[in-house]
Design an enzyme around this catalytic site. Sequence first.
Site, PDB file in Angstrom:
ATOM      1  N   LEU A  33       0.820  -1.223   0.000  1.00 40.80           N
ATOM      2  CA  LEU A  33       0.000   0.000   0.000  1.00 40.80           C
ATOM      3  C   LEU A  33       0.852   1.271   0.000  1.00 40.80           C
ATOM      4  O   LEU A  33       0.421   2.309   0.480  1.00 40.80           O
ATOM      5  CB  LEU A  33      -0.988  -0.006   1.186  1.00 40.80           C
ATOM      6  CG  LEU A  33      -1.992  -1.175   1.186  1.00 40.80           C
ATOM      7  CD1 LEU A  33      -2.894  -1.102   2.427  1.00 40.80           C
ATOM      8  CD2 LEU A  33      -2.868  -1.167  -0.068  1.00 40.80           C
ATOM      9  N   ALA A  75       5.854  -2.206  -8.795  1.00 41.62           N
ATOM     10  CA  ALA A  75       7.073  -1.556  -9.277  1.00 41.62           C
ATOM     11  C   ALA A  75       6.894  -0.047  -9.311  1.00 41.62           C
ATOM     12  O   ALA A  75       5.773   0.452  -9.277  1.00 41.62           O
ATOM     13  CB  ALA A  75       7.411  -2.066 -10.678  1.00 41.62           C
ATOM     14  N   SER A 117       7.784  -3.470 -20.045  1.00 45.41           N
ATOM     15  CA  SER A 117       7.452  -2.166 -20.621  1.00 45.41           C
ATOM     16  C   SER A 117       8.041  -2.013 -22.008  1.00 45.41           C
ATOM     17  O   SER A 117       9.111  -2.571 -22.312  1.00 45.41           O
ATOM     18  CB  SER A 117       8.029  -1.076 -19.714  1.00 45.41           C
ATOM     19  OG  SER A 117       7.969   0.165 -20.362  1.00 45.41           O
ATOM     20  N   TYR A 141      14.355   3.224 -16.015  1.00 44.11           N
ATOM     21  CA  TYR A 141      13.170   2.386 -15.794  1.00 44.11           C
ATOM     22  C   TYR A 141      13.158   1.210 -16.784  1.00 44.11           C
ATOM     23  O   TYR A 141      12.987   0.048 -16.404  1.00 44.11           O
ATOM     24  CB  TYR A 141      11.926   3.264 -15.945  1.00 44.11           C
ATOM     25  CG  TYR A 141      10.641   2.503 -16.066  1.00 44.11           C
ATOM     26  CD1 TYR A 141      10.096   1.848 -14.970  1.00 44.11           C
ATOM     27  CD2 TYR A 141       9.965   2.423 -17.293  1.00 44.11           C
ATOM     28  CE1 TYR A 141       8.908   1.134 -15.089  1.00 44.11           C
ATOM     29  CE2 TYR A 141       8.791   1.727 -17.419  1.00 44.11           C
ATOM     30  CZ  TYR A 141       8.264   1.081 -16.313  1.00 44.11           C
ATOM     31  OH  TYR A 141       7.102   0.377 -16.440  1.00 44.11           O
ATOM     32  N   LYS A 145      13.490  -3.102 -16.284  1.00 36.54           N
ATOM     33  CA  LYS A 145      12.562  -4.102 -16.830  1.00 36.54           C
ATOM     34  C   LYS A 145      13.316  -5.117 -17.697  1.00 36.54           C
ATOM     35  O   LYS A 145      13.032  -6.305 -17.666  1.00 36.54           O
ATOM     36  CB  LYS A 145      11.461  -3.409 -17.646  1.00 36.54           C
ATOM     37  CG  LYS A 145      10.551  -2.511 -16.796  1.00 36.54           C
ATOM     38  CD  LYS A 145       9.734  -3.341 -15.838  1.00 36.54           C
ATOM     39  CE  LYS A 145       8.843  -2.508 -14.935  1.00 36.54           C
ATOM     40  NZ  LYS A 145       8.061  -3.330 -13.993  1.00 36.54           N
ATOM     41  N   PHE A 169       2.723  -0.813 -23.491  1.00 36.17           N
ATOM     42  CA  PHE A 169       2.930   0.532 -24.011  1.00 36.17           C
ATOM     43  C   PHE A 169       2.305   1.471 -22.960  1.00 36.17           C
ATOM     44  O   PHE A 169       2.481   1.220 -21.777  1.00 36.17           O
ATOM     45  CB  PHE A 169       2.409   0.619 -25.459  1.00 36.17           C
ATOM     46  CG  PHE A 169       3.446   0.012 -26.388  1.00 36.17           C
ATOM     47  CD1 PHE A 169       3.732  -1.360 -26.343  1.00 36.17           C
ATOM     48  CD2 PHE A 169       4.214   0.798 -27.225  1.00 36.17           C
ATOM     49  CE1 PHE A 169       4.759  -1.909 -27.115  1.00 36.17           C
ATOM     50  CE2 PHE A 169       5.231   0.246 -28.009  1.00 36.17           C
ATOM     51  CZ  PHE A 169       5.500  -1.098 -27.951  1.00 36.17           C
ATOM     52  N   ILE A 207       4.042  20.456 -20.951  1.00 30.19           N
ATOM     53  CA  ILE A 207       4.278  19.607 -22.130  1.00 30.19           C
ATOM     54  C   ILE A 207       5.785  19.533 -22.290  1.00 30.19           C
ATOM     55  O   ILE A 207       6.441  20.555 -22.534  1.00 30.19           O
ATOM     56  CB  ILE A 207       3.613  20.211 -23.390  1.00 30.19           C
ATOM     57  CG1 ILE A 207       2.092  20.234 -23.207  1.00 30.19           C
ATOM     58  CG2 ILE A 207       4.017  19.445 -24.643  1.00 30.19           C
ATOM     59  CD1 ILE A 207       1.347  20.958 -24.322  1.00 30.19           C
ATOM     60  N   PHE A 208       6.320  18.327 -22.126  1.00 29.48           N
ATOM     61  CA  PHE A 208       7.777  18.179 -22.109  1.00 29.48           C
ATOM     62  C   PHE A 208       8.360  18.166 -23.522  1.00 29.48           C
ATOM     63  O   PHE A 208       8.633  17.115 -24.085  1.00 29.48           O
ATOM     64  CB  PHE A 208       8.173  16.900 -21.365  1.00 29.48           C
ATOM     65  CG  PHE A 208       7.769  16.886 -19.916  1.00 29.48           C
ATOM     66  CD1 PHE A 208       7.925  18.009 -19.111  1.00 29.48           C
ATOM     67  CD2 PHE A 208       7.224  15.743 -19.344  1.00 29.48           C
ATOM     68  CE1 PHE A 208       7.552  17.984 -17.770  1.00 29.48           C
ATOM     69  CE2 PHE A 208       6.854  15.708 -18.004  1.00 29.48           C
ATOM     70  CZ  PHE A 208       7.015  16.830 -17.218  1.00 29.48           C
ATOM     71  N   ARG A 282      11.883  16.126 -21.386  1.00 26.95           N
ATOM     72  CA  ARG A 282      12.180  15.287 -20.221  1.00 26.95           C
ATOM     73  C   ARG A 282      13.241  14.279 -20.648  1.00 26.95           C
ATOM     74  O   ARG A 282      13.116  13.668 -21.711  1.00 26.95           O
ATOM     75  CB  ARG A 282      10.885  14.583 -19.789  1.00 26.95           C
ATOM     76  CG  ARG A 282      10.967  13.822 -18.505  1.00 26.95           C
ATOM     77  CD  ARG A 282       9.623  13.230 -18.129  1.00 26.95           C
ATOM     78  NE  ARG A 282       9.246  12.139 -19.031  1.00 26.95           N
ATOM     79  CZ  ARG A 282       8.134  11.421 -18.906  1.00 26.95           C
ATOM     80  NH1 ARG A 282       7.289  11.688 -17.930  1.00 26.95           N
ATOM     81  NH2 ARG A 282       7.861  10.448 -19.738  1.00 26.95           N
ATOM     82  N   SER A 283      14.234  14.114 -19.814  1.00 20.27           N
ATOM     83  CA  SER A 283      15.335  13.217 -20.187  1.00 20.27           C
ATOM     84  C   SER A 283      14.850  11.766 -20.342  1.00 20.27           C
ATOM     85  O   SER A 283      14.019  11.294 -19.579  1.00 20.27           O
ATOM     86  CB  SER A 283      16.413  13.371 -19.104  1.00 20.27           C
ATOM     87  OG  SER A 283      17.126  12.224 -18.915  1.00 20.27           O
ATOM     88  N   GLY A 284      15.356  11.082 -21.362  1.00 17.35           N
ATOM     89  CA  GLY A 284      15.025   9.661 -21.557  1.00 17.35           C
ATOM     90  C   GLY A 284      13.766   9.395 -22.347  1.00 17.35           C
ATOM     91  O   GLY A 284      13.310   8.260 -22.411  1.00 17.35           O
TER      92      GLY A 284
HETATM   93  N1  UDP Z   1       4.312  14.105 -20.712  1.00 18.19           N
HETATM   94  C1  UDP Z   1       4.164  15.465 -20.713  1.00 18.19           C
HETATM   95  N2  UDP Z   1       3.786  16.072 -19.556  1.00 18.19           N
HETATM   96  C2  UDP Z   1       3.567  15.375 -18.394  1.00 18.19           C
HETATM   97  C3  UDP Z   1       3.714  13.979 -18.432  1.00 18.19           C
HETATM   98  C4  UDP Z   1       4.101  13.363 -19.599  1.00 18.19           C
HETATM   99  O1  UDP Z   1       4.364  16.137 -21.723  1.00 18.19           O
HETATM  100  O2  UDP Z   1       3.249  15.989 -17.383  1.00 18.19           O
HETATM  101  C5  UDP Z   1       4.712  13.432 -21.963  1.00 18.19           C
HETATM  102  C6  UDP Z   1       6.009  12.651 -21.853  1.00 18.19           C
HETATM  103  O3  UDP Z   1       7.118  13.475 -22.110  1.00 18.19           O
HETATM  104  C7  UDP Z   1       5.810  11.572 -22.917  1.00 18.19           C
HETATM  105  C8  UDP Z   1       4.292  11.325 -22.915  1.00 18.19           C
HETATM  106  O4  UDP Z   1       3.719  12.480 -22.281  1.00 18.19           O
HETATM  107  O5  UDP Z   1       6.162  12.075 -24.170  1.00 18.19           O
HETATM  108  C9  UDP Z   1       3.905  10.103 -22.116  1.00 18.19           C
HETATM  109  O6  UDP Z   1       4.584  10.155 -20.888  1.00 18.19           O
HETATM  110  P1  UDP Z   1       4.240   9.215 -19.682  1.00 18.19           P
HETATM  111  O7  UDP Z   1       5.094   9.647 -18.516  1.00 18.19           O
HETATM  112  O8  UDP Z   1       2.779   9.177 -19.467  1.00 18.19           O
HETATM  113  O9  UDP Z   1       4.650   7.769 -20.172  1.00 18.19           O
HETATM  114  P2  UDP Z   1       6.032   7.183 -20.760  1.00 18.19           P
HETATM  115  O10 UDP Z   1       5.931   7.303 -22.238  1.00 18.19           O
HETATM  116  O11 UDP Z   1       7.158   7.927 -20.158  1.00 18.19           O
HETATM  117  O12 UDP Z   1       6.010   5.758 -20.318  1.00 18.19           O
END
Ligand code: UDP
Length: 322
Positions: A33, A75, A117, A141, A145, A169, A207-208, A282-284
Amino acid sequence: MNVLIIGGAGYIGSHVTREFLDIGHNCTVYDNLSSGLRENLFADAKFIHGDIHDYPLLLDVLKTSSFSAVVHLAASKAAGESMTNPAKYSRNNISGTINIINAVCEANVKNIVFSSSAAVYGEPQYLPIDENHPTNPENFYGFTKLEIERLLEWYDKLKGMRFASLRYFNAAGYDVKGRIKGLEQNPANLLPIIMETAVGLRKEMQIFGNDYDTNDGTCIRDYIHVSDLACGHAKALDYIDKNNKSIKINLGSENGFSVTEVLESARKITGKPIPAKITERRSGDPAKLTASCSLAQKLLSWKAVHSDIDTLIKTSWEAYQK
Ligand code: UDP
């Protein structure tokens, strides 16, 4: 079948538990939990409050109840966070899972269904991604996996443990029948963040990056409805049990939507402004990820049926409005 669902109080875990109960499995949920919620527990499943790091408890639970399978969904799952806090991810996703695998093995439980994943693939070399695509995770991450998938292959060979590694996905949406009540706490994924902004829990979302090589510059993902995912778990377990064979398989919708497209659909369906600002990448994050699910269709007769963008957003919005 008698099944132990580890992480069964979480977002995906509760949907999987509901599906397994619906089709007649006998379910016990094991969850600490930490992010799972009591309100996600069902009266028709047993519950054990336990941690995956507690090897003696895990072993005791597995030995005393003659389970035919373990489904492991406990996880940490925020790809962005994994890049800044790898210790959390190696502890929860690698050490914790090794504990589970060893306990499963010691208790002679034959089958394990593992939440993997699409992040195991990394930046795609071609699209849509099938299971033969090279694995080269771009975030930590995804690395955690992939390490577990490799470990499972060895246990399959050395110990006859059969596994289904399900390469999710982007899981999204809520139970199409509205039976899951718990909302994820401190979510990091796109859809719940959009929903939290729509209901006013956040003033604005980010929006990253909008300079990716995509139609509108924002990242494209394959969003798979969590009820479809849950059904995929049941079919995968059935397959490995009946065929005595392990599988690694994609579960996706085979459709791709950009962040902007998801946001625009959410604005339309909720009728809320959902303020958003463009920030740094966002990195990665790979630019585009979409699945080929022909293997799931061939082996499991599985296909996503609830994963259109409207159902994804409507079921989420129904959950958040409550
Ligand atoms: N994303 C975003 N703003 C947020 C969260 C996610 O722009 O607050 C984008 C993120 O950069 C990715 C997509 O939404 O391109 C999906 O991200 P999420 O973290 O949901 O899943 P992931 O693809 O990382 O498993």
